[in-house]
Design an enzyme around this catalytic site. Structure first.
Site, mmCIF file in Angstrom:
data_model
loop_
_atom_site.group_PDB
_atom_site.id
_atom_site.type_symbol
_atom_site.label_atom_id
_atom_site.label_comp_id
_atom_site.label_asym_id
_atom_site.label_seq_id
_atom_site.Cartn_x
_atom_site.Cartn_y
_atom_site.Cartn_z
ATOM 1 N N ARG A 135 0.871 -1.188 0.000
ATOM 2 C CA ARG A 135 0.000 0.000 0.000
ATOM 3 C C ARG A 135 0.897 1.223 0.000
ATOM 4 N NH1 ARG A 135 -3.978 3.368 -0.897
ATOM 5 N NH2 ARG A 135 -5.606 3.646 0.678
ATOM 6 N N GLY A 136 0.942 1.919 -1.132
ATOM 7 C CA GLY A 136 1.902 2.988 -1.323
ATOM 8 C C GLY A 136 1.900 4.065 -0.258
ATOM 9 N N GLU A 137 0.728 4.575 0.082
ATOM 10 C CA GLU A 137 0.683 5.682 1.028
ATOM 11 C C GLU A 137 1.050 5.255 2.447
ATOM 12 O OE1 GLU A 137 -3.458 6.654 0.281
ATOM 13 O OE2 GLU A 137 -3.922 6.166 2.378
ATOM 14 N N ASP A 138 1.039 3.953 2.715
ATOM 15 C CA ASP A 138 1.431 3.455 4.043
ATOM 16 C C ASP A 138 2.944 3.301 4.189
ATOM 17 O OD1 ASP A 138 -1.262 1.171 5.069
ATOM 18 O OD2 ASP A 138 -1.146 3.350 4.933
ATOM 19 N N ARG B 223 5.457 3.215 1.206
ATOM 20 C CA ARG B 223 6.321 3.422 0.039
ATOM 21 C C ARG B 223 7.631 4.113 0.393
ATOM 22 N NH1 ARG B 223 5.177 3.514 -5.236
ATOM 23 N NH2 ARG B 223 2.922 3.775 -4.898
ATOM 24 N N GLY C 25 4.438 6.246 -19.607
ATOM 25 C CA GLY C 25 3.598 6.036 -20.781
ATOM 26 C C GLY C 25 3.057 4.624 -20.883
ATOM 27 N N GLU D 53 -4.698 -6.936 -6.868
ATOM 28 C CA GLU D 53 -3.338 -7.433 -7.074
ATOM 29 C C GLU D 53 -3.125 -8.727 -6.301
ATOM 30 O OE1 GLU D 53 0.374 -5.183 -5.703
ATOM 31 O OE2 GLU D 53 0.006 -4.383 -7.705
#
Length: 390
Positions: free
Chosen positions: A18-21, A23, A51, A86
């Protein structure tokens, strides 16, 4: 036959988090520790080219380009539908391949993930409101969390994060067995036999014990083939050991005891145990092979008596274990020895347990190809040199 192509993944590890937790904190530190040890690691903010379709790239990384997924569970992991989708993809891939999943419980308890309590309960309350018409999808997320929590992973608890990260790295190294056995760079003419051996290992692999002999004349490549099979298949086993030069080592003073110590240390992932004599070693080996699926390779065996002295008889191998022996003697194994070696039910057929794989001499074209690789570093030899090569 073309030179054997052993499939290679682009990455050893896929990091799911979980990125905001985490990263810029825990996951960043874990990623750095993995990369510094040469473990090729995928994380979405570093590996996806600008891209490219992020979803497609992550799906490729999971399904085609990594050997193991580390799933970092944090307090807000379940709030992300991206993370949950995921996770479902990772577990589906695990069911249909040899993909390894390592759950890491960073600041949550496995029971919280399994039972969806605390912050996970709050997240699912929101999901059920947002996806009232897609209850099947929400249930898949719940099932995935229950399944992954039952796998058994790494839990932070009261440890320092630095030590926790080191423990994770060590576990990854053990699971991937990155210190693989050396094999020559040029492998020619072994594809067909490799396929047969791998099929034997996979067939009924979860519940049948089996033993096989790779036989052939001296120097024909039996050990090399056994090493490749070993390197490719150890991720599917809970314990594994490759005992090289059994014939020669067993003749040395205390040679059998040294082999026993290596076998025990390999299967227990480096944990050493004092072995005072052969009988003591046999008892310890029986203790450790009865509770885990093992892949055991005994290289260059000339007498069955040496296997008996090394491991004893009536060995309680765990279901799914496989034993591979390399030998110059194609008739080494026999029904009497197999019935002595394994704990068999009266109705079990000894013939169904054993398999013979014979290494044939290379065809003249294959011999020339192998010579070209070693002499010139490639198989495209100028006509002016071809006469010398032949």
């Amino acid at each position: 036959m073309a030179m054997s192509e052993i499939s290679r993944c682009s990455y050893h590890v896929f990091l799911s988090f979980r990125g905001e937790d985490t990263r810029k904190s825990f996951t960043d530190h874990l990623y750095t520790a993995l990369v510094h040890l040469g473990i090729q690691t995928f994380r979405d903010d570093e590996e996806i080219e600008r891209g490219n379709n992020i979803k497609d790239e992550i799906e490729k990384a999971i399904l085609h380009h990594s050997k193991i997924s580390i799933v970092v569970f944090s307090k807000n992991y379940a709030a992300s539908t991206w993370c949950l989708n995921e996770l479902v993809m990772i577990l589906e891939h695990k069911k249909s391949s040899k993909h390894i999943v390592l759950p890491v419980f960073y600041d949550v308890d496995p029971s919280q993930v399994k039972n969806q309590t605390g912050s996970y309960a709050e997240a699912f309350t929101q999901h059920e409101q947002n996806f009232k018409s897609e209850t099947n999808m929400v249930q898949r997320w719940r099932n995935a969390l229950k399944e992954v929590a039952a796998i058994g992973g790494m839990v932070l608890q009261d440890r320092h994060e630095s030590q926790f990260i080191q423990d994770i790295v060590n576990e990854v190294q053990n699971k991937l067995h990155l210190i693989s056995l050396y094999v020559p760079p040029y492998l020619v003419g072994i594809d067909s036999l490799m396929t047969q051996i791998n099929q034997w290992l996979e067939q009924d692999g979860a519940n049948k014990v089996g033993i096989a002999t790779i036989c052939g004349i001296g120097g024909i490549g039996k050990t090399t083939i056994a090493k490749v099979v070993y390197n490719q298949n150890i991720p599917s086993f809970e314990g594994y050991s490759f005992l090289a030069d059994v014939r020669e080592t067993s003749q040395d003073c205390n040679g059998l005891v040294r082999l026993q110590r290596q076998l025990i240390s390999d299967i227990l992932k480096g944990k050493s145990h004092k072995i005072y004599n052969i009988d003591n070693g046999i008892n310890k080996i029986k203790e450790i092979v009865c509770c885990r699926r093992v892949l055991l390779v005994l290289d260059d065996v000339d007498e069955l008596g040496k296997i008996r002295k090394l491991m004893g008889t009536q060995i309680p191998f765990h279901p799914g274990s496989k034993i591979i022996i390399t030998s110059r003697n194609r008739c080494l194994l026999n029904a009497h020895f197999i019935s002595q070696m394994f704990e068999l039910e009266a109705s079990t057929s000894c013939g169904g347990l054993s398999k013979l794989f014979e290494v044939k001499e290379l065809a003249s074209s294959e011999s020339l190809q192998l010579f070209n690789w070693y002499a010139f570093g490639h198989n495209s030899v100028p006509e002016t040199l071809m006469a010398y090569a032949r």
